[in-house]
Design a protein around this motif. Structure first.
Motif, PDB file in Angstrom:
ATOM      1  N   SER A 117      -7.884   2.573   4.243  1.00 47.54           N
ATOM      2  CA  SER A 117      -7.794   1.785   5.676  1.00 47.54           C
ATOM      3  C   SER A 117      -7.276   2.798   6.863  1.00 47.54           C
ATOM      4  O   SER A 117      -7.376   2.557   7.875  1.00 47.54           O
ATOM      5  CB  SER A 117      -6.638   0.872   5.434  1.00 47.54           C
ATOM      6  OG  SER A 117      -5.425   1.373   4.995  1.00 47.54           O
ATOM      7  N   PHE A 118      -6.618   4.179   6.533  1.00 42.93           N
ATOM      8  CA  PHE A 118      -6.485   4.876   7.543  1.00 42.93           C
ATOM      9  C   PHE A 118      -7.345   5.719   8.121  1.00 42.93           C
ATOM     10  O   PHE A 118      -7.441   6.175   8.987  1.00 42.93           O
ATOM     11  CB  PHE A 118      -5.026   5.710   6.966  1.00 42.93           C
ATOM     12  CG  PHE A 118      -4.394   6.526   8.221  1.00 42.93           C
ATOM     13  CD1 PHE A 118      -3.791   5.925   8.961  1.00 42.93           C
ATOM     14  CD2 PHE A 118      -4.527   7.848   8.168  1.00 42.93           C
ATOM     15  CE1 PHE A 118      -2.804   6.604   9.993  1.00 42.93           C
ATOM     16  CE2 PHE A 118      -3.809   8.832   9.046  1.00 42.93           C
ATOM     17  CZ  PHE A 118      -3.094   7.873  10.008  1.00 42.93           C
ATOM     18  N   GLY A 119      -8.344   6.104   7.158  1.00 41.72           N
ATOM     19  CA  GLY A 119      -9.577   6.893   7.657  1.00 41.72           C
ATOM     20  C   GLY A 119      -9.866   7.720   6.198  1.00 41.72           C
ATOM     21  O   GLY A 119      -9.762   7.207   4.978  1.00 41.72           O
ATOM     22  N   ARG A 136      -7.138  11.380   7.256  1.00 36.97           N
ATOM     23  CA  ARG A 136      -7.475  11.554   8.525  1.00 36.97           C
ATOM     24  C   ARG A 136      -7.888  10.429   9.494  1.00 36.97           C
ATOM     25  O   ARG A 136      -8.901   9.701   9.034  1.00 36.97           O
ATOM     26  CB  ARG A 136      -8.612  12.645   8.582  1.00 36.97           C
ATOM     27  CG  ARG A 136      -8.825  13.357   9.980  1.00 36.97           C
ATOM     28  CD  ARG A 136     -10.246  14.320   9.782  1.00 36.97           C
ATOM     29  NE  ARG A 136     -10.637  14.820  11.091  1.00 36.97           N
ATOM     30  CZ  ARG A 136     -11.559  15.585  11.355  1.00 36.97           C
ATOM     31  NH1 ARG A 136     -12.568  15.679  10.311  1.00 36.97           N
ATOM     32  NH2 ARG A 136     -11.817  16.270  12.348  1.00 36.97           N
ATOM     33  N   HIS A 137      -7.209  10.224  10.572  1.00 38.58           N
ATOM     34  CA  HIS A 137      -7.375   9.049  11.334  1.00 38.58           C
ATOM     35  C   HIS A 137      -7.851   9.810  12.805  1.00 38.58           C
ATOM     36  O   HIS A 137      -7.154  10.287  13.401  1.00 38.58           O
ATOM     37  CB  HIS A 137      -5.940   8.354  11.624  1.00 38.58           C
ATOM     38  CG  HIS A 137      -6.258   7.052  12.216  1.00 38.58           C
ATOM     39  ND1 HIS A 137      -6.861   6.003  11.729  1.00 38.58           N
ATOM     40  CD2 HIS A 137      -5.632   6.729  13.592  1.00 38.58           C
ATOM     41  CE1 HIS A 137      -6.747   5.045  12.567  1.00 38.58           C
ATOM     42  NE2 HIS A 137      -5.905   5.187  13.638  1.00 38.58           N
ATOM     43  N   SER A 252       0.910  -0.322   7.268  1.00 38.71           N
ATOM     44  CA  SER A 252       0.317  -1.689   8.095  1.00 38.71           C
ATOM     45  C   SER A 252       0.837  -1.319   9.718  1.00 38.71           C
ATOM     46  O   SER A 252       0.108  -1.822  10.538  1.00 38.71           O
ATOM     47  CB  SER A 252       1.221  -2.711   7.638  1.00 38.71           C
ATOM     48  OG  SER A 252       2.557  -2.741   7.753  1.00 38.71           O
ATOM     49  N   LYS A 253       1.860  -0.643  10.139  1.00 40.74           N
ATOM     50  CA  LYS A 253       2.394  -0.530  11.376  1.00 40.74           C
ATOM     51  C   LYS A 253       1.600   0.600  12.114  1.00 40.74           C
ATOM     52  O   LYS A 253       1.656   0.676  13.311  1.00 40.74           O
ATOM     53  CB  LYS A 253       3.780  -0.414  11.354  1.00 40.74           C
ATOM     54  CG  LYS A 253       4.641  -1.624  11.206  1.00 40.74           C
ATOM     55  CD  LYS A 253       6.001  -1.476  11.463  1.00 40.74           C
ATOM     56  CE  LYS A 253       6.906  -2.456  11.245  1.00 40.74           C
ATOM     57  NZ  LYS A 253       8.420  -2.611  11.602  1.00 40.74           N
ATOM     58  N   VAL A 261      -9.759  -7.781   8.328  1.00 41.04           N
ATOM     59  CA  VAL A 261     -10.802  -7.271   8.781  1.00 41.04           C
ATOM     60  C   VAL A 261     -10.946  -5.758   8.071  1.00 41.04           C
ATOM     61  O   VAL A 261      -9.850  -5.169   7.742  1.00 41.04           O
ATOM     62  CB  VAL A 261     -10.759  -7.270  10.328  1.00 41.04           C
ATOM     63  CG1 VAL A 261     -12.097  -6.431  10.843  1.00 41.04           C
ATOM     64  CG2 VAL A 261     -10.514  -8.382  10.980  1.00 41.04           C
ATOM     65  N   GLY A 262     -12.243  -5.446   8.083  1.00 42.56           N
ATOM     66  CA  GLY A 262     -12.475  -4.038   7.628  1.00 42.56           C
ATOM     67  C   GLY A 262     -12.521  -3.930   6.251  1.00 42.56           C
ATOM     68  O   GLY A 262     -12.319  -2.655   5.746  1.00 42.56           O
ATOM     69  N   SER A 263     -12.608  -4.715   5.363  1.00 45.09           N
ATOM     70  CA  SER A 263     -12.715  -4.545   3.891  1.00 45.09           C
ATOM     71  C   SER A 263     -14.059  -3.979   3.661  1.00 45.09           C
ATOM     72  O   SER A 263     -15.051  -4.245   4.136  1.00 45.09           O
ATOM     73  CB  SER A 263     -12.695  -5.888   3.255  1.00 45.09           C
ATOM     74  OG  SER A 263     -12.875  -5.807   1.917  1.00 45.09           O
TER      75      SER A 263
END
Length: 394
Positions: A117-119, A136-137, A252-253, A261-263
């Motif tokens: 989820s972060f990248g 990596r974001h 999450s924050k 979203v993004g699954s």
């Protein structure tokens, strides 16, 4: 007067005494002493008065300083929302992009080990020789990144992946974790098509379930509780001893996107369906996701399998509709631990029930440990029966 003799006549003569040779009267001496003491007392009194004045000034300054520091700064207000945030960031490292580039061979595609989820997720080797996982974001930078990262770093538990360091540079943000050698649990449950491969026996699966449950229970026990909000099988990693460790907690924050979203799949079986009616994420939402995780462990099937093209093939619905939970157990593990698997499935079905009926993570840990005790007791009984039977042939 004092007598003296004249050298010529031998007759004594009288001469006047010097002033210093005259003894002072007693009253004059007393008066002099009293005067000296009075002067000394006056000096002491003056010094005490000065001291009292100085202390009052010092007290006034201290009170003013305390009043100023009692006004919470923005960072202090943020800290109040994290009472569990203690002194636990001594070993958190602030890394440079240059070192991370060197660790990943300039972010080579060959170093990519996944995407979360972060990248993108890279495997890296830092200059001190430690293996790490680097997330990596690249998109919209997260607000209060360093502040949130430090709070994540303060959360420690045996069943949580440790945050090693971070980097925020050149419009990029990085999270650096311990490298967990065996990857996620799914690698040992199913193949690329989401079908069982049987690399774990049921005893191992039960231990993994207990470890993951303890990790989530610890997050929920914090004050205030820390909800994972993205618990998945791929976020349960296994170290070299197959100890379960949860990753991606506290992110999450750092993510702007809606958790719905993004699954990676059009049908995300891990998400609490009640979130479609309410955006309020709760501990029960994590419990639902954990229930789906238990179903994957016991069935050996991937919840978001590529073979599941519609909702009727949903793993949760299949388990609920099964007339015999034994038919749902992974056939690759044999029949010796079917009872253990059945108990795990029954617990999983409680987790994916409506929110009002879902157990807490603490209760889930207790239930899984109870299953483990019964499994061990059954194993001991079997060993005892074999030993007793062997005596017939001695």
């Amino acid at each position: 007067m004092a007598a003296s003799f004249d050298g010529n006549s031998g007759v004594p003569t009288l001469t006047p005494l010097q002033q210093n040779d005259v003894k002072k009267p007693r009253k004059q001496r007393v008066a002099a002493i009293v005067g000296g003491v009075g002067a000394a007392l006056l000096v002491v009194g003056f010094m005490v008065l000065v001291y009292v004045c100085l202390m009052r000034v010092k007290r006034s300054i201290r009170q003013t300083s305390d009043a100023e520091t009692s006004v919470p700064s923005p960072s202090a207000e943020l800290d109040r929302t994290y009472p569990y945030a203690g002194d636990g960031t001594q070993n958190l490292r602030q890394l440079a992009v240059l070192e991370l580039k060197h660790a990943t061979n300039n972010f080579s595609d060959s170093n990519i080990i996944g995407e979360g989820s972060f990248g993108l997720v890279y495997m890296g080797l830092l200059q001190d020789g430690s293996m790490v996982t680097i997330k990596r974001h690249l998109h919209t930078p997260a607000q209060n990144f360093v502040h949130e990262v430090k709070h994540i770093a303060r959360v420690h538990h045996r069943h949580l992946v440790r945050l090693v360091g971070y980097c925020e540079e050149n419009h990029q943000q990085f999270l650096v974790y311990d490298y967990i050698s065996n990857g996620n649990v799914g690698n040992f449950l199913y193949d690329s098509e989401g079908l069982p491969i049987g690399k774990l026996n049921m005893r191992q699966r039960l231990l993994i379930a207990i470890g993951a449950a303890k990790g989530l229970e610890h997050l929920h026990s914090l004050v205030p509780p820390l909800f994972h909000m993205h618990f998945r099988t791929r976020n349960v990693l296994l170290d070299e001893n197959f100890t379960a460790k949860i990753s991606d907690y506290g992110l999450s924050k750092l993510l702007i996107e809606d958790p719905r979203v993004g699954s990676s799949s059009a049908i995300d079986c891990f998400l609490d369906p009640e979130l479609n009616r309410s955006n309020h994420f709760s501990a029960g939402s994590d419990v639902y996701s954990f229930g789906v995780f238990l179903l994957e462990l016991t069935s050996g099937h991937e919840a978001n399998s590529r073979n599941q093209s519609n909702a009727d093939q949903n793993l949760v619905l299949q388990a609920k509709r099964s007339s015999d939970v034994g038919d749902y157990v992974d056939k690759t593990i044999g029949n010796q631990t079917v009872d253990t698997a059945k108990e795990m499935i029954e617990l999983a079905l409680q987790c994916v029930d409506v929110s009002e009926r879902r157990p807490s993570m603490r209760h889930i840990v207790m239930e899984l440990e109870g299953i483990q005790e019964r499994e061990i007791s059954g194993l001991r009984s079997e060993i005892g029966a074999v030993t007793l039977g062997s005596e017939l042939f001695t």
